[in-house]
Design an enzyme around this catalytic site. Structure first.
Site, PDB file in Angstrom:
ATOM      1  N   HIS A  43      15.050   6.402 -18.759  1.00  0.00           N
ATOM      2  CA  HIS A  43      14.330   7.352 -17.917  1.00  0.00           C
ATOM      3  C   HIS A  43      14.609   8.792 -18.315  1.00  0.00           C
ATOM      4  CE1 HIS A  43      12.136   8.432 -14.260  1.00  0.00           C
ATOM      5  NE2 HIS A  43      13.069   9.327 -14.008  1.00  0.00           N
ATOM      6  N   TYR A  46      14.664   8.630 -23.193  1.00  0.00           N
ATOM      7  CA  TYR A  46      13.570   8.018 -23.960  1.00  0.00           C
ATOM      8  C   TYR A  46      14.071   7.369 -25.261  1.00  0.00           C
ATOM      9  CZ  TYR A  46      10.322  10.628 -20.922  1.00  0.00           C
ATOM     10  OH  TYR A  46       9.623  11.123 -19.846  1.00  0.00           O
ATOM     11  N   HIS A  89       6.985   7.207 -10.260  1.00  0.00           N
ATOM     12  CA  HIS A  89       8.030   6.803  -9.333  1.00  0.00           C
ATOM     13  C   HIS A  89       7.806   5.338  -8.988  1.00  0.00           C
ATOM     14  CE1 HIS A  89      11.043   9.160  -6.683  1.00  0.00           C
ATOM     15  NE2 HIS A  89      11.330   9.296  -7.956  1.00  0.00           N
ATOM     16  N   GLN A 242      15.310   8.168  -3.262  1.00  0.00           N
ATOM     17  CA  GLN A 242      15.522   9.476  -2.671  1.00  0.00           C
ATOM     18  C   GLN A 242      14.766   9.609  -1.341  1.00  0.00           C
ATOM     19  OE1 GLN A 242      14.081   8.734  -5.555  1.00  0.00           O
ATOM     20  NE2 GLN A 242      15.104   9.750  -7.262  1.00  0.00           N
ATOM     21  N   GLU A 314      20.516  12.244  -6.383  1.00  0.00           N
ATOM     22  CA  GLU A 314      19.172  12.775  -6.619  1.00  0.00           C
ATOM     23  C   GLU A 314      18.541  13.231  -5.310  1.00  0.00           C
ATOM     24  OE1 GLU A 314      16.824  10.132  -9.051  1.00  0.00           O
ATOM     25  OE2 GLU A 314      18.431   9.903 -10.527  1.00  0.00           O
ATOM     26  N   SER A 315      19.365  13.770  -4.422  1.00  0.00           N
ATOM     27  CA  SER A 315      18.830  14.366  -3.196  1.00  0.00           C
ATOM     28  C   SER A 315      17.742  15.365  -3.570  1.00  0.00           C
ATOM     29  CB  SER A 315      19.949  15.071  -2.418  1.00  0.00           C
ATOM     30  OG  SER A 315      20.916  14.140  -1.975  1.00  0.00           O
ATOM     31  N   GLY A 562       4.719  14.706 -20.718  1.00  0.00           N
ATOM     32  CA  GLY A 562       4.396  13.485 -19.995  1.00  0.00           C
ATOM     33  C   GLY A 562       5.644  12.759 -19.546  1.00  0.00           C
ATOM     34  N   ASN A 563       5.508  11.454 -19.396  1.00  0.00           N
ATOM     35  CA  ASN A 563       6.582  10.641 -18.847  1.00  0.00           C
ATOM     36  C   ASN A 563       6.477   9.241 -19.425  1.00  0.00           C
ATOM     37  OD1 ASN A 563       8.706   9.992 -16.756  1.00  0.00           O
ATOM     38  ND2 ASN A 563       7.094   8.614 -16.074  1.00  0.00           N
TER      39      ASN A 563
END
Length: 785
Positions: A43, A46, A89, A242, A314-315, A562-563
């Protein structure tokens, strides 16, 4: 020092651990190991996909910022810069759909914000399993509720997107969110820390235990639940999800933009995936400097947090800033005035290390590049031949389907008329109206949405340009420009042909922009795939990346970022179930003049209907018709002719800008008959059209799918000019079909000889199209697929 089980708990292999030892010259302590675990997850780094992403074109005339920052930025002219990005997500939404989807929206908004941009629009791309299953139905309802909650509360319109349904997404829903923003700063705010001795500020919300190891959780195959949506393993995963606060998120947007306007912010980074670990290490590595961080200064919402919990939390609604020394008080006052936390928690170091202190002791000392840049990279071998399932699919022959003619198809002992087939397709969840979904979104907040969901093939957002100068609030100047945006992807096509399917996704995104009159500019992509350690999945990923790269080069739409979301796969007692390989293409375009746009619905009775690119090949392979009517996922999707694609799109845009074309609609999912029905439904008018007898099957002519086809309606006063233009620019690649009717007229298709093909009323189409998604969450209200 650590067992294999210890390493596995952090998502690390023995080889990776040995690499950590080499970089540190020692064993990492437990806190450092936890940081490496999240930063070396797929994540964040990569490690499986990075070599493939190098194939993408990333530069262009309008590209201001490409990959490597929190978002891409393109130049719209006249001093207007647009930031845009897509994120996923998926795993969090599978466990806790409301908060998973809501925080996905919050996270992508902050990615845009860190560039100095005010968010102006949201889009989403969603995938679910069959909605006849109450678990999938609840997932969808809660995901939509989460997206609506965060976007509506924060005041950013959700203006478009797509939804598809297929059994392969059961247990692995896809929740991809895209955001657009206009820069309010004279220059882009970068994420690279600079200036030795400059203070590091923590701003926003407090830190808690929610979202701990969220990045690692998003980089692992899930274990299927068997009893309920939130099975035992899901309950264990809940701390990795989260929890968002959109009202605090809105305050953070305003406070950050005010802080950026002072010129005192050197760098900014969202505390998203991997939280403080990622923000500190990436800012330091990009700037070639180090950061000292004192966790005792981090505001916590609960007592007793350990160092690794601070670092991995990861608040949401948190940012890390590097400020100019001496301006700390000025910036802190701004954030406190907005009701936010703001504290100096560290400083920039000359030595390029991440140094973390907790309760008076140094608990971490790690080279920044070791965490953020010198990460593992796996160049895996790519299959030289398509896997068996693909070879078998490509051998499928449409002639094996039951016989058909111009009136229908033989199914069992009865003839299924084309009217019935069309209505069944319009009612299928992937093609049916998504009004139940987008009516939950406030798509008109900010009052800049010109074409909203259901009106056009892409969203169109007015640009209200800002003039920089004196005064606390920049003066607005009028602009005739607008920005268009779309999200597109077809996992079934990519499953059957990863290269051509990915090319088709890029082509369709550009085509949707052209259909509203926009020039396609640039791409942000979200690559949703299964486990890359599986050779078949890696082959799918490699060929899809190649297809995206080739299509983007041909269409002049560079990729600005991007992701990648891998491991979208579920382990079950009987094996592993991966999603279809689903690259989602987010594309933005520029509308030069808001007066020259059009939607997808017919406008006036008597308008002339044309099909551009009518000679483009279509196929039943991978089509919605084949999946819904014949329950088959097979065949080979039609290849994409990128040169023809450019010509067809250019002709459509020219017709719109000349005032000849009154409506334009991409002809893709469901084929020509579905595109015609959608134009009737959007415009609330029928049409009478003539189709020449096909050289092959009638179902292929009506419901076959392919690229490079656009359905347009034209003012009859401009017929001669329009057709002369088509003859010069698209010779042999267009076809006159007929005329638009009145609201009382049905959709009528006949052969050239006048034989009937289908005739269906607007009322019947509306009932099928709008009847699938009910206005309440009871799964019994979903028709069986």
């Amino acid at each position: 020092m650590y067992t294999l089980e210890d390493l596995k708990a952090h998502g690390l292999s023995l080889d990776e651990y040995q690499k950590i030892q080499q970089q540190l010259g020692r064993d990492p302590n437990p806190t450092e190991l936890a940081m490496f675990g999240v930063m070396w997850s797929e994540h964040c780094c990569y490690k499986n996909s990075r070599p493939l992403l190098k194939n993408f074109p990333t530069t262009g005339e309008r590209v201001v910022v490409g990959p490597g920052e929190n978002a891409g930025v393109v130049d719209l002219g006249e001093g207007d810069w647009l930031a845009f990005k897509i994120e996923s997500h998926n795993h969090p939404s599978a466990v806790e759909p409301f908060q998973g989807a809501a925080t996905g929206v919050g996270g992508i908004l902050r990615d845009i914000l860190t560039m100095g941009a005010r968010p102006i629009a949201l889009l989403n791309s969603l995938r679910f399993g069959p909605l006849t299953d109450p678990r999938n139905r609840r997932l969808m309802a809660r995901v939509v509720e989460g997206i609506a909650h965060y976007g509506n509360c924060v005041g950013v319109p959700t203006v478009g997107g797509e939804v598809a349904v297929d059994p392969c997404y059961t247990g692995n829903p896809l929740v991809n969110v895209m955001t657009l923003g206009l820069l309010e700063t004279p220059t882009v705010v970068k994420s690279a820390a600079q200036g030795v001795g400059n203070p590091v500020l923590y701003v926003g919300s407090t830190t808690g235990r929610d979202g701990i190891r969220g990045a690692s959780f998003a980089s692992a195959v899930r274990v299927s639940e068997t009893e309920s949506l939130l099975g035992e393993h899901c309950q264990q995963d809940l701390p990795a999800v989260q929890v968002g606060d959109p009202f605090l998120g809105k305050c953070l947007i305003e406070a950050c933009l005010e802080a950026f306007a002072t010129g005192a912010v050197v760098a900014a980074q969202d505390m998203g995936a991997a939280g403080l670990t990622c923000s500190t290490s990436e800012m330091a590595a990009k700037g070639g400097v180090g950061i000292r961080l004192d966790l005792d200064g981090v505001p916590a919402r609960e007592s007793g947090l350990q160092a690794w919990e601070y670092l991995l939390s990861e608040s949401q609604e948190r940012m890390l800033l590097v400020a100019q020394k001496g301006h700390e008080a000025e910036l802190i006052e701004i954030f406190q005035r907005w009701g936010l936390q703001a504290r100096v928690v560290g400083e920039v170091l000359a030595e390029p290390v991440v140094e973390v202190w907790h309760q008076g002791s140094r608990v971490v000392e790690v080279p920044a590049r070791a965490l953020a840049e010198e990460t593992p990279v796996y160049v895996r071998p790519v299959l030289q031949e398509p896997p068996t399932y693909v070879q078998e699919a490509w051998q499928w022959d449409p002639a094996t389907l039951p016989p058909c003619n111009c009136r229908g198809i033989q199914l069992g002992q009865e003839i299924r008329e084309w009217e019935q087939v069309l209505l069944q397709l319009l009612a299928s969840p992937t093609l049916a109206s998504k009004a139940w979904i987008y009516r939950q979104y406030d798509h008109q907040v900010q009052n800049n949405t010109v074409l909203w969901p259901g009106q056009g093939d892409a969203a169109v957002i007015r640009i209200r340009s800002q003039k920089f100068g004196s005064g606390e609030v920049p003066a607005l100047r009028p602009s005739r420009k607008a920005v268009a945006a779309t999200l597109d992807g077809n996992g079934r096509w990519v499953y059957l042909d990863p290269y051509e399917g990915a090319k088709a996704a890029v082509a369709e995104a550009a085509r949707n922009l052209s259909c509203v009159g926009a020039d396609p500019l640039a791409v942000t992509d979200n690559l949703n795939f299964g486990n890359p350690e599986n050779p078949v999945v890696y082959w799918q990923l490699a060929l899809a990346c190649q297809g995206i790269g080739d299509a983007c080069r041909a269409l002049g739409t560079p990729v600005t970022g991007g992701n990648v979301s891998l491991y979208n796969e579920t382990l079950t007692p009987t094996g592993s179930q991966a999603i279809y390989p689903t690259p989602v293409i987010g594309m933005v375009g520029l509308v030069p003049d808001l007066q020259l746009i059009c939607g997808q619905g017919w406008q006036q009775a008597g308008d002339l209907v044309y099909l551009l690119g009518s000679q483009a090949p279509v196929s039943l392979g991978g089509s919605e018709y084949l999946a819904v009517i014949h329950q088959k996922v097979t065949g080979r999707p039609a290849p994409v002719d990128l040169e023809l694609e450019k010509q067809v799109q250019a002709a459509c845009r020219h017709g719109i800008r000349q005032g000849w074309v009154r409506s334009a609609h991409d002809c893709s999912d469901g084929g020509l008959a579905v595109a015609l029905a959608e134009a009737c439904l959007s415009g609330s008018q029928g049409a009478t059209l003539c189709l020449p007898a096909p050289s092959g099957r009638w179902d292929q002519a009506l419901f076959g799918e392919g690229s490079s086809r656009i359905l347009v309606s034209v003012n009859p006063a401009h017929r001669s000019l329009w057709e002369a233009y088509l003859e010069s620019q698209l010779p042999g690649q267009w076809q006159f079909l007929g005329q638009v009717g009145s609201p009382e007229d049905p959709l009528v298709l006949t052969t050239a000889e006048g034989d009937p093909v289908l005739s269906v009323s607007l009322a019947a189409m509306q009932a099928a199209y709008h009847g699938t998604f009910a206005d309440h969450p009871d799964p019994s209200h979903f028709q069986s697929q």
